[in-house]
Design a protein around this motif. Sequence first.
Motif, PDB file in Angstrom:
ATOM      1  N   ILE A 451       6.920 -36.728  39.809  1.00 10.06           N
ATOM      2  CA  ILE A 451       5.855 -37.304  38.986  1.00 10.06           C
ATOM      3  C   ILE A 451       6.387 -37.686  37.607  1.00 10.06           C
ATOM      4  CG2 ILE A 451       3.645 -36.796  37.877  1.00 10.06           C
ATOM      5  CD1 ILE A 451       3.033 -34.970  40.296  1.00 10.06           C
ATOM      6  N   ALA A 452       7.201 -36.794  37.019  1.00  9.03           N
ATOM      7  CA  ALA A 452       7.749 -37.067  35.691  1.00  9.03           C
ATOM      8  C   ALA A 452       8.693 -38.266  35.717  1.00  9.03           C
ATOM      9  CB  ALA A 452       8.474 -35.828  35.167  1.00  9.03           C
ATOM     10  N   CYS A 453       9.514 -38.379  36.759  1.00  2.00           N
ATOM     11  CA  CYS A 453      10.462 -39.492  36.844  1.00  2.00           C
ATOM     12  C   CYS A 453       9.739 -40.827  36.980  1.00  2.00           C
ATOM     13  CB  CYS A 453      11.413 -39.285  38.019  1.00  2.00           C
ATOM     14  SG  CYS A 453      12.631 -37.964  37.763  1.00  2.00           S
ATOM     15  N   ILE A 454       8.715 -40.871  37.808  1.00  2.59           N
ATOM     16  CA  ILE A 454       7.967 -42.118  37.980  1.00  2.59           C
ATOM     17  C   ILE A 454       7.279 -42.510  36.679  1.00  2.59           C
ATOM     18  CG2 ILE A 454       6.002 -43.165  39.180  1.00  2.59           C
ATOM     19  CD1 ILE A 454       6.818 -41.628  41.662  1.00  2.59           C
ATOM     20  N   HIS A 455       6.747 -41.524  35.968  1.00  2.00           N
ATOM     21  CA  HIS A 455       6.112 -41.824  34.684  1.00  2.00           C
ATOM     22  C   HIS A 455       7.138 -42.308  33.665  1.00  2.00           C
ATOM     23  CE1 HIS A 455       3.095 -41.647  31.526  1.00  2.00           C
ATOM     24  NE2 HIS A 455       3.956 -40.976  30.776  1.00  2.00           N
ATOM     25  N   PHE A 456       8.341 -41.738  33.699  1.00  2.00           N
ATOM     26  CA  PHE A 456       9.398 -42.171  32.777  1.00  2.00           C
ATOM     27  C   PHE A 456       9.790 -43.626  33.038  1.00  2.00           C
ATOM     28  CE2 PHE A 456      13.949 -42.899  32.084  1.00  2.00           C
ATOM     29  CZ  PHE A 456      14.071 -42.596  30.735  1.00  2.00           C
ATOM     30  N   VAL A 457       9.860 -44.011  34.319  1.00  2.00           N
ATOM     31  CA  VAL A 457      10.325 -45.348  34.676  1.00  2.00           C
ATOM     32  C   VAL A 457       9.249 -46.401  34.429  1.00  2.00           C
ATOM     33  CG1 VAL A 457      11.109 -46.808  36.580  1.00  2.00           C
ATOM     34  CG2 VAL A 457      11.998 -44.480  36.346  1.00  2.00           C
ATOM     35  N   PHE A 458       7.997 -46.091  34.795  1.00  2.00           N
ATOM     36  CA  PHE A 458       6.944 -47.108  34.753  1.00  2.00           C
ATOM     37  C   PHE A 458       5.915 -46.893  33.654  1.00  2.00           C
ATOM     38  CE2 PHE A 458       8.395 -47.014  39.197  1.00  2.00           C
ATOM     39  CZ  PHE A 458       8.816 -48.322  39.317  1.00  2.00           C
ATOM     40  N   GLY A 459       5.924 -45.735  33.032  1.00  2.00           N
ATOM     41  CA  GLY A 459       4.986 -45.487  31.950  1.00  2.00           C
ATOM     42  C   GLY A 459       3.545 -45.572  32.419  1.00  2.00           C
ATOM     43  N   ASP A 460       2.699 -46.232  31.639  1.00  2.00           N
ATOM     44  CA  ASP A 460       1.273 -46.324  31.946  1.00  2.00           C
ATOM     45  C   ASP A 460       0.960 -47.371  33.006  1.00  2.00           C
ATOM     46  OD1 ASP A 460       0.753 -44.365  30.082  1.00  2.00           O
ATOM     47  OD2 ASP A 460       0.465 -45.798  28.441  1.00  2.00           O
ATOM     48  N   LEU A 461       1.969 -48.130  33.471  1.00  2.00           N
ATOM     49  CA  LEU A 461       1.715 -49.115  34.526  1.00  2.00           C
ATOM     50  C   LEU A 461       1.274 -48.440  35.821  1.00  2.00           C
ATOM     51  CD1 LEU A 461       4.688 -51.626  34.048  1.00  2.00           C
ATOM     52  CD2 LEU A 461       2.286 -51.951  33.421  1.00  2.00           C
ATOM     53  N   VAL A 462       1.780 -47.235  36.062  1.00  2.00           N
ATOM     54  CA  VAL A 462       1.385 -46.458  37.247  1.00  2.00           C
ATOM     55  C   VAL A 462       0.667 -45.212  36.749  1.00  2.00           C
ATOM     56  CG1 VAL A 462       2.169 -45.253  39.306  1.00  2.00           C
ATOM     57  CG2 VAL A 462       3.363 -47.323  38.544  1.00  2.00           C
ATOM     58  N   PRO A 463      -0.657 -45.120  36.899  1.00  2.00           N
ATOM     59  CA  PRO A 463      -1.405 -43.980  36.358  1.00  2.00           C
ATOM     60  C   PRO A 463      -1.016 -42.671  37.033  1.00  2.00           C
ATOM     61  CG  PRO A 463      -2.812 -45.356  37.730  1.00  2.00           C
ATOM     62  CD  PRO A 463      -1.526 -46.095  37.567  1.00  2.00           C
ATOM     63  N   LEU A 464      -1.251 -41.596  36.326  1.00  2.00           N
ATOM     64  CA  LEU A 464      -0.847 -40.280  36.812  1.00  2.00           C
ATOM     65  C   LEU A 464      -1.556 -39.917  38.112  1.00  2.00           C
ATOM     66  CD1 LEU A 464       0.785 -37.707  36.262  1.00  2.00           C
ATOM     67  CD2 LEU A 464      -1.170 -36.842  34.951  1.00  2.00           C
ATOM     68  N   TYR A 465      -2.849 -40.235  38.222  1.00  2.00           N
ATOM     69  CA  TYR A 465      -3.589 -39.854  39.428  1.00  2.00           C
ATOM     70  C   TYR A 465      -2.992 -40.528  40.665  1.00  2.00           C
ATOM     71  CZ  TYR A 465      -6.031 -44.334  40.030  1.00  2.00           C
ATOM     72  OH  TYR A 465      -6.332 -45.650  40.262  1.00  2.00           O
ATOM     73  N   ALA A 466      -2.487 -41.752  40.499  1.00  2.00           N
ATOM     74  CA  ALA A 466      -1.899 -42.464  41.630  1.00  2.00           C
ATOM     75  C   ALA A 466      -0.605 -41.798  42.078  1.00  2.00           C
ATOM     76  CB  ALA A 466      -1.653 -43.922  41.255  1.00  2.00           C
ATOM     77  N   THR A 467       0.219 -41.379  41.142  1.00  2.00           N
ATOM     78  CA  THR A 467       1.489 -40.729  41.493  1.00  2.00           C
ATOM     79  C   THR A 467       1.241 -39.392  42.180  1.00  2.00           C
ATOM     80  OG1 THR A 467       2.514 -41.760  39.551  1.00  2.00           O
ATOM     81  CG2 THR A 467       3.697 -39.957  40.594  1.00  2.00           C
ATOM     82  N   VAL A 468       0.321 -38.601  41.636  1.00  2.00           N
ATOM     83  CA  VAL A 468       0.012 -37.296  42.238  1.00  2.00           C
ATOM     84  C   VAL A 468      -0.521 -37.483  43.660  1.00  2.00           C
ATOM     85  CG1 VAL A 468      -1.427 -35.241  42.063  1.00  2.00           C
ATOM     86  CG2 VAL A 468      -0.393 -36.216  39.999  1.00  2.00           C
ATOM     87  N   THR A 469      -1.439 -38.418  43.818  1.00  2.00           N
ATOM     88  CA  THR A 469      -2.002 -38.680  45.145  1.00  2.00           C
ATOM     89  C   THR A 469      -0.930 -39.147  46.116  1.00  2.00           C
ATOM     90  OG1 THR A 469      -4.089 -39.325  44.104  1.00  2.00           O
ATOM     91  CG2 THR A 469      -3.780 -39.962  46.395  1.00  2.00           C
ATOM     92  N   ALA A 470      -0.025 -39.983  45.644  1.00  2.00           N
ATOM     93  CA  ALA A 470       1.040 -40.492  46.513  1.00  2.00           C
ATOM     94  C   ALA A 470       1.937 -39.362  47.012  1.00  2.00           C
ATOM     95  CB  ALA A 470       1.869 -41.530  45.761  1.00  2.00           C
ATOM     96  N   VAL A 471       2.289 -38.429  46.138  1.00  2.00           N
ATOM     97  CA  VAL A 471       3.156 -37.324  46.551  1.00  2.00           C
ATOM     98  C   VAL A 471       2.441 -36.421  47.552  1.00  2.00           C
ATOM     99  CG1 VAL A 471       4.408 -35.291  45.768  1.00  2.00           C
ATOM    100  CG2 VAL A 471       4.464 -37.374  44.399  1.00  2.00           C
ATOM    101  N   LEU A 472       1.194 -36.086  47.274  1.00  2.00           N
ATOM    102  CA  LEU A 472       0.452 -35.223  48.195  1.00  2.00           C
ATOM    103  C   LEU A 472       0.244 -35.899  49.544  1.00  2.00           C
ATOM    104  CD1 LEU A 472      -2.215 -33.711  45.769  1.00  2.00           C
ATOM    105  CD2 LEU A 472      -0.058 -32.713  46.533  1.00  2.00           C
ATOM    106  N   MET A 473      -0.017 -37.191  49.520  1.00  2.00           N
ATOM    107  CA  MET A 473      -0.168 -37.935  50.776  1.00  2.00           C
ATOM    108  C   MET A 473       1.150 -37.973  51.540  1.00  2.00           C
ATOM    109  SD  MET A 473      -1.629 -41.792  51.310  1.00  2.00           S
ATOM    110  CE  MET A 473      -1.944 -42.430  52.961  1.00  2.00           C
ATOM    111  N   ALA A 474       2.243 -38.093  50.804  1.00  2.00           N
ATOM    112  CA  ALA A 474       3.561 -38.103  51.445  1.00  2.00           C
ATOM    113  C   ALA A 474       3.826 -36.799  52.188  1.00  2.00           C
ATOM    114  CB  ALA A 474       4.647 -38.347  50.399  1.00  2.00           C
ATOM    115  N   LEU A 475       3.398 -35.678  51.626  1.00  2.00           N
ATOM    116  CA  LEU A 475       3.611 -34.394  52.284  1.00  2.00           C
ATOM    117  C   LEU A 475       2.840 -34.319  53.599  1.00  2.00           C
ATOM    118  CD1 LEU A 475       3.443 -31.955  49.224  1.00  2.00           C
ATOM    119  CD2 LEU A 475       5.448 -33.003  50.286  1.00  2.00           C
TER     120      LEU A 475
END
Length: 711
Positions: A451-475
Amino acid sequence: MSPTVVAAAADSTSPLLPADDSPPPPPTRDSPPPIIHGSSFTLRGVLVGLAVGTIICFSNMYFGLQTGWVSTMSMPASLMGFGIFRLLRSHLGDLPFSPVENVLVQTVAGSMAIMPLGCGFVGVLPAMNYLLKPEEQGPIQLGLPALVVWSLGLCYFGVVFAVPLRRQVLIRERLRFPTGFSTAVLISVLHGKGKETGGDGGKDPDGFASLAARPDEPDVVVDEDDEGITEPETKHAESWRQNVRLLLLCFFVSGLFTFATYFVPVLRNLPVFGSAAATTWLWTLNPSLAYVGQGIIMGPATTLHMLLGAVVGWGVLSPLAKSKGWAPGPVGDWENGSKGWIVWTSLAIMLADAIVSLGYLAFRSARQYAPQLRSFLGLQRSHHHHGPSGSLLHRQQHAGYTAINGDADGDLNPLQDELEEEKLADDAPPDQQIPSRLVSIGLILSILFCIACIHFVFGDLVPLYATVTAVLMALVLSIMGVRALGETDLNPVSGISKLAQLFFALIVPQSNKSSVLINLVAGAVSEAGALQAGDMMQDLKTGHLLGAAPKAQFWGQVIGATVGAVASAFIYQLYTSVYQVPGDLFQVPTGYVWIFTARLVTGKGLPPMAKEWALGAAVLFAATTALRTRTVGTRWHSLIPGGIAVAVGMYNVPSFTLARTLGGLFGWWWRNVKGWRDTPLIVLASGFILGEGFLSIVNLIMQSAGVPHLE
């Protein structure tokens, strides 16, 4: 986008797989445990694994940017590792190269090999870097530091998440994981523990190609009851030297042809059907030996399904779209030509295949894990004492019934308990297990790191809720991927990524200017998790059969993933800085598939009549996929077109598909007409692939130095 990952017909006569879909028989008390010689984790094993993995990583990046195809090359990695140590045996002292050390070599090499795909370098990143439009917050230009951070963020959580699944799928259920089993067989033969057959050639079970793309099993027979590969009657019948010589010869021939194509580029596009068909409709042949090798690995069924897709897409739909004015531009134009028009039909086929096949897997997985979930939630009834009533025969019959349907009172039958204890006793010793505390902490840290790496690379372009949801869905989706891989050797990462894209189109507002970018990131995260979890489980299967320590494999996978993620970022930057992307050599078709899928599911519009043809194709292949799921293991299975294979034949230009089909037919001739053994065939194919992949580095150097072509 993943490589081709399609299952064809299973062959019940294979000496390596059970004749049906039932799990292997339970171990007997008299079965000897695996014989372990040497350490499971050594520095020299890690270093050799990294060296072999670097070669495969270069090769996978090269072919991935061309067609999206990558392979873990587990068996060639084991063979190359064995060859390296044999050459250095005079310097090894009293510590010989052991089977469990070979397991470590192929684990490290395989974890490096999948990074070009797992970190999105062959599909998602080209789509972001080159194909995103300004109104879609693109193109996204990432420097080398950002690429390294992105790839490291994606490379861990799938590996860690696979560990809790290990005991369920390997020990309790004893799923096959054919590639993992085949690699264990090869290692046992190399180290003098196997016995080859009399040369009947075997047959090609399934003909898979995966993102994980499975080499066919070697033609050997071993005593295997799924708790270890035991000593056979005769030792080391197959000469490893012959296989190494064959690998080197094919490597040299393929590399020489690759070197020649730099000076004579026309060799990559031969007008086999005439100049008009070549220049107007793009029907050419790329006689690359590497693509022939890929076709050998994929098998005849998969490559013929791809050929069907090429014929329908490039021989029927492309001229139709051109003549009707639906695609008025040049045929090779992705935006206005029929090349881009037929991709929409290809996408519809892939989405239909993903929804049906993964829906079926989700149902099976839910049913499989329901008892454990009920037990975890405390919903199982307490065990009731039934007293001595009933004969032993009655109790045994009841045990057989409950083994299939469950006890009517929700109890576990005592005989089932005993069998369960036997299975768990077959596991590795506690000191070789991966500590639960390490897994728990590692999973949390890897998720937070991603989550931290994606936020570092894309900043606010990719919201935090989307990244968290993506990781949980991936699991969650990784569970389906691991189970599918264990049962069929197919890790449906392409379908998993498309489902993730479809899901995020529903939760991210279309008014969001970053909706397409968010969609790409979500799909990449899901694909990475499923791919790495599956690769880890294949390696753990190999180690389980040979007695390697799971803890050693885990750290080998982590080391390989780390180095592979960083190396992939450097290799990607190297190729894209020298060659034009997209261009004649690196067409990045999977990048277009990713971006077109994101636009499709986010409602960005389709060209004329694409919607109608896409819907018709989706309905047709939803039906064929449903039929394929019901005919696994029958002789009719390979005759039913696989959705992913047909779709890949559509979005790749015919030159790649024709070469792969030749390879698939050559493999069929090798096994069924000549009756030769499978192991040299896989070695031959691997030599072809690695030769072109490695010599592409020489071509890269000449291109960057401005060496002229002979045109």
